[in-house]
Design a protein around this motif. Structure first.
Motif, PDB file in Angstrom:
ATOM      1  N   UNK B 178       0.857  -1.198   0.000  1.00  0.00           N
ATOM      2  CA  UNK B 178       0.000   0.000   0.000  1.00  0.00           C
ATOM      3  C   UNK B 178       0.885   1.237   0.000  1.00  0.00           C
ATOM      4  N   UNK B 179       0.562   2.132  -0.898  1.00  0.00           N
ATOM      5  CA  UNK B 179       1.348   3.361  -0.980  1.00  0.00           C
ATOM      6  C   UNK B 179       0.439   4.526  -1.315  1.00  0.00           C
ATOM      7  N   UNK B 180       1.025   5.689  -1.271  1.00  0.00           N
ATOM      8  CA  UNK B 180       0.257   6.881  -1.634  1.00  0.00           C
ATOM      9  C   UNK B 180       0.150   6.927  -3.160  1.00  0.00           C
ATOM     10  N   UNK B 287      12.927  -0.804  -8.297  1.00  0.00           N
ATOM     11  CA  UNK B 287      13.002   0.210  -7.237  1.00  0.00           C
ATOM     12  C   UNK B 287      14.238  -0.012  -6.367  1.00  0.00           C
ATOM     13  N   UNK B 291      17.742   2.455  -6.228  1.00  0.00           N
ATOM     14  CA  UNK B 291      18.388   2.886  -4.990  1.00  0.00           C
ATOM     15  C   UNK B 291      19.862   2.475  -5.004  1.00  0.00           C
ATOM     16  N   UNK B 362      17.366  -6.879  -2.577  1.00  0.00           N
ATOM     17  CA  UNK B 362      17.695  -5.647  -1.850  1.00  0.00           C
ATOM     18  C   UNK B 362      18.765  -4.856  -2.586  1.00  0.00           C
TER      19      UNK B 362
ATOM     20  N   UNK C  32       3.802   7.150   2.420  1.00  0.00           N
ATOM     21  CA  UNK C  32       4.071   5.887   3.103  1.00  0.00           C
ATOM     22  C   UNK C  32       4.047   4.723   2.118  1.00  0.00           C
ATOM     23  N   UNK C  33       4.724   3.675   2.516  1.00  0.00           N
ATOM     24  CA  UNK C  33       4.620   2.413   1.781  1.00  0.00           C
ATOM     25  C   UNK C  33       4.509   1.317   2.828  1.00  0.00           C
ATOM     26  N   UNK C  34       3.537   0.442   2.617  1.00  0.00           N
ATOM     27  CA  UNK C  34       3.322  -0.635   3.581  1.00  0.00           C
ATOM     28  C   UNK C  34       3.397  -1.959   2.846  1.00  0.00           C
ATOM     29  N   UNK C  35       4.196  -2.851   3.375  1.00  0.00           N
ATOM     30  CA  UNK C  35       4.305  -4.171   2.750  1.00  0.00           C
ATOM     31  C   UNK C  35       4.195  -5.249   3.813  1.00  0.00           C
ATOM     32  N   UNK C  36       3.862  -6.415   3.401  1.00  0.00           N
ATOM     33  CA  UNK C  36       3.755  -7.505   4.360  1.00  0.00           C
ATOM     34  C   UNK C  36       4.121  -8.820   3.711  1.00  0.00           C
ATOM     35  N   UNK C  58       8.255   7.868  -1.896  1.00  0.00           N
ATOM     36  CA  UNK C  58       9.168   6.782  -1.549  1.00  0.00           C
ATOM     37  C   UNK C  58       9.690   6.123  -2.804  1.00  0.00           C
ATOM     38  N   UNK C  59      10.997   6.154  -2.920  1.00  0.00           N
ATOM     39  CA  UNK C  59      11.585   5.566  -4.127  1.00  0.00           C
ATOM     40  C   UNK C  59      11.584   4.053  -4.042  1.00  0.00           C
ATOM     41  N   UNK C  60      12.075   3.563  -2.911  1.00  0.00           N
ATOM     42  CA  UNK C  60      12.172   2.107  -2.786  1.00  0.00           C
ATOM     43  C   UNK C  60      11.616   1.633  -1.443  1.00  0.00           C
ATOM     44  N   UNK C  61      10.553   0.861  -1.469  1.00  0.00           N
ATOM     45  CA  UNK C  61       9.983   0.389  -0.198  1.00  0.00           C
ATOM     46  C   UNK C  61      10.701  -0.834   0.369  1.00  0.00           C
ATOM     47  N   UNK C  62      11.636  -1.391  -0.416  1.00  0.00           N
ATOM     48  CA  UNK C  62      12.287  -2.631   0.041  1.00  0.00           C
ATOM     49  C   UNK C  62      13.485  -2.291   0.922  1.00  0.00           C
ATOM     50  N   UNK C  63      13.204  -1.964   2.164  1.00  0.00           N
ATOM     51  CA  UNK C  63      14.286  -1.543   3.059  1.00  0.00           C
ATOM     52  C   UNK C  63      14.902  -2.759   3.743  1.00  0.00           C
ATOM     53  N   UNK C  64      16.183  -2.617   3.982  1.00  0.00           N
ATOM     54  CA  UNK C  64      16.902  -3.693   4.662  1.00  0.00           C
ATOM     55  C   UNK C  64      17.148  -3.338   6.117  1.00  0.00           C
ATOM     56  N   UNK C  80      13.604 -14.214   9.436  1.00  0.00           N
ATOM     57  CA  UNK C  80      14.029 -12.906   8.936  1.00  0.00           C
ATOM     58  C   UNK C  80      15.305 -12.427   9.620  1.00  0.00           C
ATOM     59  N   UNK C  83      17.255  -9.463   8.371  1.00  0.00           N
ATOM     60  CA  UNK C  83      16.657  -8.143   8.560  1.00  0.00           C
ATOM     61  C   UNK C  83      16.708  -7.730  10.028  1.00  0.00           C
ATOM     62  N   UNK C  86      20.056  -6.355  11.152  1.00  0.00           N
ATOM     63  CA  UNK C  86      20.407  -5.024  10.645  1.00  0.00           C
ATOM     64  C   UNK C  86      19.579  -3.907  11.289  1.00  0.00           C
TER      65      UNK C  86
END
Lengths: 276, 372, 175, 70
Positions: B178-180, B287, B291, B362, C32-36, C58-64, C80, C83, C86
C-alpha cells in the motif's frame, strides 16, 4: 430454376451454400425448425440476435450459415462468451448453438453454471451422440456399448442425460426433442424466442450423426428418421409403460417450464441496491 | 490539476485506473494475490454503470470478456499464475479475433500452486509466449502502485487502438503493497476508443497492417462473423488456403511490431553514453535497483515498462558501451535472455536472481553484484 | 525517511498493525509504503509487516534496515534473521521470544497486555510503542479517529494507550 | 401427378441424401440420376404431392420447396 426458394434461405448467408455438412446431416433440419419459428414469430431480420457457438459440426450452423452476428468461439466456451455478450448488452437476444461434446463435455461446467444463474440465454444442444467433426469418437452422450474409434470394444461408460440434469437446476426452460419431432421442436423454439423471453432456456435436439452413427448402423438418414418417429416418445407416454419396456425408447418433451426472472433481472435488482 | 491522494494497494490502484480508463466489464475468478482487484471492481462497477460477474472459472472469465468486448464494452480481468495459465486459450482467441481486452496477472511464485502469497516475476515468458501458434500481443509492467494506476489506463488505450489483448504484469509486492497514489481527474485522462467501421470496410483486414481494422458492436447490423479459425478479411472461415492463413498471421504480427514506436515504453536512469555498467530490469525489482545505483556515475539503469514487443535495436544502442550488465529478476532468469541477445559475447551479463518466500532483491545485493 | 517493522505470528494482527501505522502516518501527511509477508492461513506461520514513511515520495519500499522492529514471535526472528540483525532498534517480547537476539531489548509487552485484559489487541500496544520509540508525536488524535472507524474501539484504544506507558530502560530516544 | 402442389428442387444445394424421398408419405419422390454439376442424385416428383411439406422441412440442405400451382 424458377424463383421459388426454400423459406429458410432468407435467414442464411446464401453465398456460402451448400453447407459443409455431410449429406443427410440433421443439422440442416434443426436450422429449418429454428427459421420457421422466427418466420412464424414474424421476426424477419436477425439484427438483434447474436449467435454464439463453440467447436464442432453443429457449431458451424451459425458460423457462417446464419445471417446474423455470430461468434464462433473456442471449444466448449460458447456459453461464457454468450454470457459476456448478454451482460454487456441485454437488448440483444443471445442464442448458443452447439453439440453435446462442446456443451456437455468440455463446456459442461459452463453449462451448469449458466443454468444455475438462470442466465438469459437460449441454448440449443444438438446431441448427435458422438464427436462428429473428429470422426465419431465417444462423447458423454454416447450410449453404453456403442462402438466408436475410442471405444473399439463397446463404450463402457453410461451416457449423460443432459436435459434431465439441467431440469434439476435453476433453468427456466428445459426441453428435449428428437429430430423426427419437427413440429414440437419448432414450437419449442417459438416458445423460447417469443414467449419465455428470459432466463436460461435449453433445448436438446436428439439428432444422431449421419456419418458416424447412422451409417455405422448401415442405415440411411431417411430410414433412421422414420425409425426415430417410433422410438422417440413423450415423457407421459413413457411413464405409463412397464419399466423394462422404457429403455427401448428415447424420452422427449418439456422437462421444465418456468418464467422466473433471469440473471439480467436479478443483476439489475442487485445494482439498484448498490445505488441506494 | 486536482488529483486525489489515496493510500491504497497496487491492486486497488489497478481497479481505480481501470474504472478511469473506461473499463465497464469485469469477469474474474478469485485468486491470491489478485483478488483485491476483483473486490474493488465488484464494488465500483455497479456504481459506474458497468457489469461485474464472478465467473465459474478462469476459462469462463476470459471468454466472458471476449463476449463483452464484442458487445462494445471495455473489459478487464485479473488473475495470478495458475489462473493466467487457464486463460491462455482465451487470450489466444482474442489475438486471433483482434478483441481488445486487458488481462492483469499479479505474479506469484510458481510453477503450479507454488507460493500463493509471495511475489515473483516468472510469468514474463508465459505472458509473451503462453499460447500456441504465431501470436503477438502487448505486455506491460508497472514498478509501483502509482504506476499501476497510470499504466493500466495506457494498457486500455493500447488495447483499444490496436484491437489487441494487453497483458499487465504486476506482482505481489505491487499488488499488496500500500502506498500513496494520486488519482487523476477525468479531464486529465486521455482515452482512446476503438474505431467503428464505416460502411463496407473489412472488419478483419487492412491494406496497411499497422492500421488495425475497425471493430463494430454486435447488434449494429454488420452481421459480423467472428471466428478463431483462420478467416479472410470479411471474417469468413478459410481453413485450407496457405495464402489466407499467412496473410492473417503476418498482419497480426505486423500490427504489433509495426507499432513498436507507440507501444515501447522504457525509462533510463543515468547516462548510457558514459556508463561502463548497466542494470536492465522490470517491475518492482527496479526500485531496489534504482536505490542501488544512486550516486554511481558509471552505471546506467534501463527499466522496461513494455516487455513485449521489445525494441531490441534501441536496447542494443543503449547497451553498446557497457561491459557489465546486471539483470535482477524475481525468477531464475527470463529477461536475461533478451539482454544476452543484444550485446556482444564479451559483455558480462549477470543475473541477480531470487524467487520465493516473498523476499525482494535488496539494493545491497545489486551493489555487491555491480562490483563484478 | 524512517521505517517500522512488526514481526509476529499469524492471528496476532501484524498486518493490521502495519495497516493502521501506515494510515496514521498517511493522515499525518507522510508518503508511506506498507508491505507484508504472510502465508495463506489466518493462524500460524510467521508474519512480517512493515511501513516506510518519508516527507517525499518513496523511491524504494524494500528496506533492509528498519529503524525499529518489534517482534512478538520466535519463529519469524529466525526466518528474517538478516533483517532483524540489521535493524537499528529491536524490541522483542519477553515472554513470546525465548531466544537471545543480540542488541535486542526485552519488553514485557504481552504480560502487560494480558494483565490489562487487552491481549487480543497486543498489536496495537506494539504500534504505540513503535511511535514512542521513534519519537513520533501528535499522532494519538489521528489514531483515535482511525480506531473509531473500526470495531472494538474501547479495547483497541485501551491497548493502544498502554503502549504509551511502557517504559524502556535503554536510551532509545523516547518522546 | 398432383393437381394443386408440386415440388421444386435446387440441384446446386441438394446433396442427394434421400431423406425427402423416404419421408414422403405418398411416395411421390424418387432419387433420380446424378446431377452433373454436383455429382449427387436429385429427387424427382413421380407421384401426387398433397402439400404436406414434410420434404421441405426435413430437407437438411434447404434444396426442396413445395409450391402451389397456378
Amino acid at each position: 430454376m424458377s424463383g421459388h426458394e426454400h423459406p429458410s434461405l432468407k435467414y442464411m448467408r446464401k453465398e456460402v451454400l451448400p453447407t459443409a455438412f455431410c449429406p443427410g446431416c440433421f443439422n440442416g433440419i434443426v436450422m429449418n425448425a429454428l427459421f420457421q419459428a422466427f418466420e412464424e414469430l414474424e421476426i424477419l431480420d436477425l439484427k438483434k440476435y447474436v449467435f454464439v457457438s463453440g467447436i464442432g459440426c453443429s457449431s458451424w450452423i451459425p458460423s457462417p450459415y446464419i445471417k446474423a452476428d455470430s461468434l464462433h468461439t473456442l471449444h466448449g466456451r460458447a456459453i461464457p462468451v454468450a454470457t459476456g455478450v448478454k451482460l454487456a448488452n441485454p437488448d440483444l437476444e443471445v442464442i448458443v448453438i452447439g453439440g453435446d461434446g462442446d456443451l456437455a463435455s468440455i463446456g459442461g461446467n459452463h453449462l451448469l453454471h449458466a443454468a444455475r444463474r438462470n442466465m438469459d440465454l437460449v441454448v440449443i444442444m444438438i446431441n448427435n451422440l458422438v464427436y462428429g467433426m473428429t470422426r465419431g469418437q465417444a462423447a458423454p452422450t454416447t450410449p453404453k456399448g456403442m462402438i466408436t474409434p475410442t471405444t473399439p470394444y463397446g463404450n463402457p461408460e453410461e451416457p449423460m442425460d443432459v436435459a434431465r440434469l439441467l431440469a434439476s437446476t435453476n433453468a427456466n426452460y428445459v426441453a428435449k426433442w428428437c429430430i423426427s419431432q419437427y413440429m414440437f421442436l419448432k414450437n419449442s423454439f417459438k416458445k423460447v424466442l417469443g414467449e419465455i423471453k428470459r432466463g436460461f432456456r435449453f433445448i436438446e435436439v436428439y439428432a444422431p450423426c449421419t456419418t458416424f452413427v447412422i451409417r455405422r448402423e448401415n442405415k440411411t438418414p431417411g430410414q433412421k428418421l422414420k425409425e426415430l418417429m417410433n422410438t422417440c416418445i413423450g415423457l407421459e407416454k413413457l411413464e405409463k409403460m412397464p419399466r423394462e419396456e422404457r429403455t427401448k425408447y428415447i424420452p422427449t418433451g418439456v422437462f421444465k417450464e418456468n418464467d422466473k426472472p433471469g440473471f439480467i433481472d436479478n443483476y439489475r435488482q442487485y445494482v439498484s441496491i448498490s445505488k441506494r | 490539476m486536482c488529483m486525489k491522494r489515496m493510500l491504497i494497494s497496487g491492486n486497488e490502484a489497478v481497479a481505480y485506473g481501470a474504472i478511469d480508463a473506461g473499463c465497464r466489464f469485469y469477469a474474474g475468478y478469485p485468486i491470491t494475490p489478485s483478488s483485491e482487484i476483483m473486490h474493488m471492481m465488484a464494488k465500483l462497477l455497479p456504481e459506474h454503470g458497468g457489469v461485474f460477474i464472478q465467473a465459474e472459472d478462469e476459462l469462463a472469465a476470459i471468454n466472458m470478456l471476449i463476449g463483452a468486448s464484442w458487445a462494445g464494452l471495455k473489459a478487464m480481468t485479473a488473475t495470478s499464475g495458475p489462473g493466467f495459465s487457464l486463460m491462455q486459450e482465451g487470450i489466444g482467441y482474442a489475438v486471433m479475433t483482434e478483441t481488445p481486452l486487458v488481462v492483469v496477472d499479479v505474479m506469484r511464485a510458481g510453477p503450479a500452486t507454488g507460493q500463493a502469497t509471495k511475489a515473483a516475476q516468472g510469468d514474463l515468458m508465459q505472458a509473451r509466449w503462453g499460447r500456441h501458434g504465431d501470436q503477438y500481443l502487448v505486455v506491460l509492467a508497472p514498478e509501483s502502485p502509482q504506476e499501476a494506476y497510470d499504466l493500466i489506463i495506457e494498457a486500455f488505450n493500447i488495447s483499444e487502438s490496436l484491437r489487441t489483448p494487453v497483458v499487465f504484469l504486476s506482482d505481489e509486492f505491487i499488488g499488496h503493497g500500500r502506498e500513496v497514489v494520486f488519482r487523476k481527474d477525468p479531464e486529465e485522462i486521455q482515452l482512446v476508443e476503438r474505431r467503428r467501421p464505416s460502411d463496407h470496410e473489412p472488419l478483419f483486414g487492412s491494406d496497411d497492417p499497422r492500421i488495425p481494422p475497425p471493430m463494430p458492436r454486435l447488434g449494429d447490423g454488420y452481421y459480423v462473423l467472428v471466428t478463431g479459425s483462420t478467416h479472410n478479411e470479411y471474417g469468413y472461415r478459410d481453413v485450407h488456403s496457405f495464402e489466407t492463413h499467412y496473410r492473417l498471421v503476418k498482419r497480426l504480427k505486423e500490427k504489433i511490431w509495426g507499432n513498436i514506436d507507440k507501444i515501447f515504453k522504457y525509462e533510463v536512469v543515468g547516462d548510457p553514453e558514459g556508463a561502463e555498467k548497466a542494470v536492465v530490469c522490470f517491475g518492482s525489482t527496479c526500485r531496489s535497483a534504482k536505490e542501488a545505483i544512486e550516486g554511481m556515475d558509471d552505471v546506467v539503469l534501463i527499466r522496461l515498462i513494455t516487455l513485449w514487443p521489445l525494441n531490441y535495436d534501441l536496447l542494443r544502442k543503449l547497451l553498446s558501451n557497457v561491459s557489465l550488465i546486471l539483470v535482477p529478476e524475481l525468477s531464475l532468469g527470463q529477461l536475461i535472455y533478451d539482454v544476452q541477445q543484444v550485446v556482444d559475447s564479451d559483455v558480462k551479463v549477470i543475473g541477480v536472481n531470487k524467487v520465493g518466500g516473498g523476499v525482494p532483491i535488496y539494493p545491497s545485493e545489486i551493489k555487491e553484484a555491480l562490483k563484478g | 525517511m524512517f521505517s517500522i517493522a512488526y514481526l509476529g505470528r499469524g492471528g496476532q494482527g501484524i498486518v493490521f498493525a502495519a495497516t493502521i501505522t501506515a494510515e496514521a502516518l498517511y493522515e499525518k501527511g507522510y508518503y508511506v509504503a506498507q508491505l507484508q509477508n504472510y502465508g495463506a492461513s489466518v493462524r500460524g506461520g510467521s508474519v512480517l509487516g512493515y511501513v516506510v514513511a518519508d516527507n517525499k515520495p518513496i523511491k524504494n519500499p524494500f528496506v533492509e534496515v528498519f529503524d525499529v522492529m518489534i517482534a512478538l514471535h520466535e519463529e519469524g526472528l529466525k526466518r528474517w534473521k538478516c533483517l532483524v540483525e540489521k535493524s537499528k532498534k529491536i524490541i522483542v517480547d519477553e515472554k513470546l521470544v525465548k531466544s537471545e537476539v543480540s542488541g535486542a531489548i526485552k519488553v514485557p509487552l504481552s504480560s502487560i497486555a494480558e494483565e490489562e485484559g487487552v491481549y487480543q489487541a497486543l498489536n496495537l500496544v506494539a504500534v504505540r510503542l513503535a511511535f514512542k520509540v521513534l519519537g513520533i508525536t501528535g499522532i494519538d488524535e489521528v489514531m483515535d479517529k482511525l480506531l473509531k472507524n473500526r470495531k472494538n474501539y474501547d479495547l483497541n484504544k485501551k491497548a493502544y494507550m498502554i503502549g504509551k506507558e511502557i517504559v524502556i530502560f535503554r536510551d532509545f530516544g523516547t518522546e | 401427378m398432383s393437381k394443386v402442389f408440386t415440388v421444386e428442387v435446387n440441384g446446386l444445394l441438394c446433396k442427394g441424401c434421400g431423406i425427402c424421398s423416404e419421408i414422403c408419405p405418398r411416395g411421390a419422390l424418387v432419387m433420380d440420376g446424378v446431377n452433373s454439376e454436383t455429382g449427387y442424385p436429385n429427387p424427382k416428383i413421380v407421384g401426387e404431392c398433397v402439400g404436406c411439406k414434410l420434404c421441405m422441412w426435413f430437407c437438411p440442405d434447404q434444396a426442396i420447396v413445395v409450391i402451389k400451382k397456378g
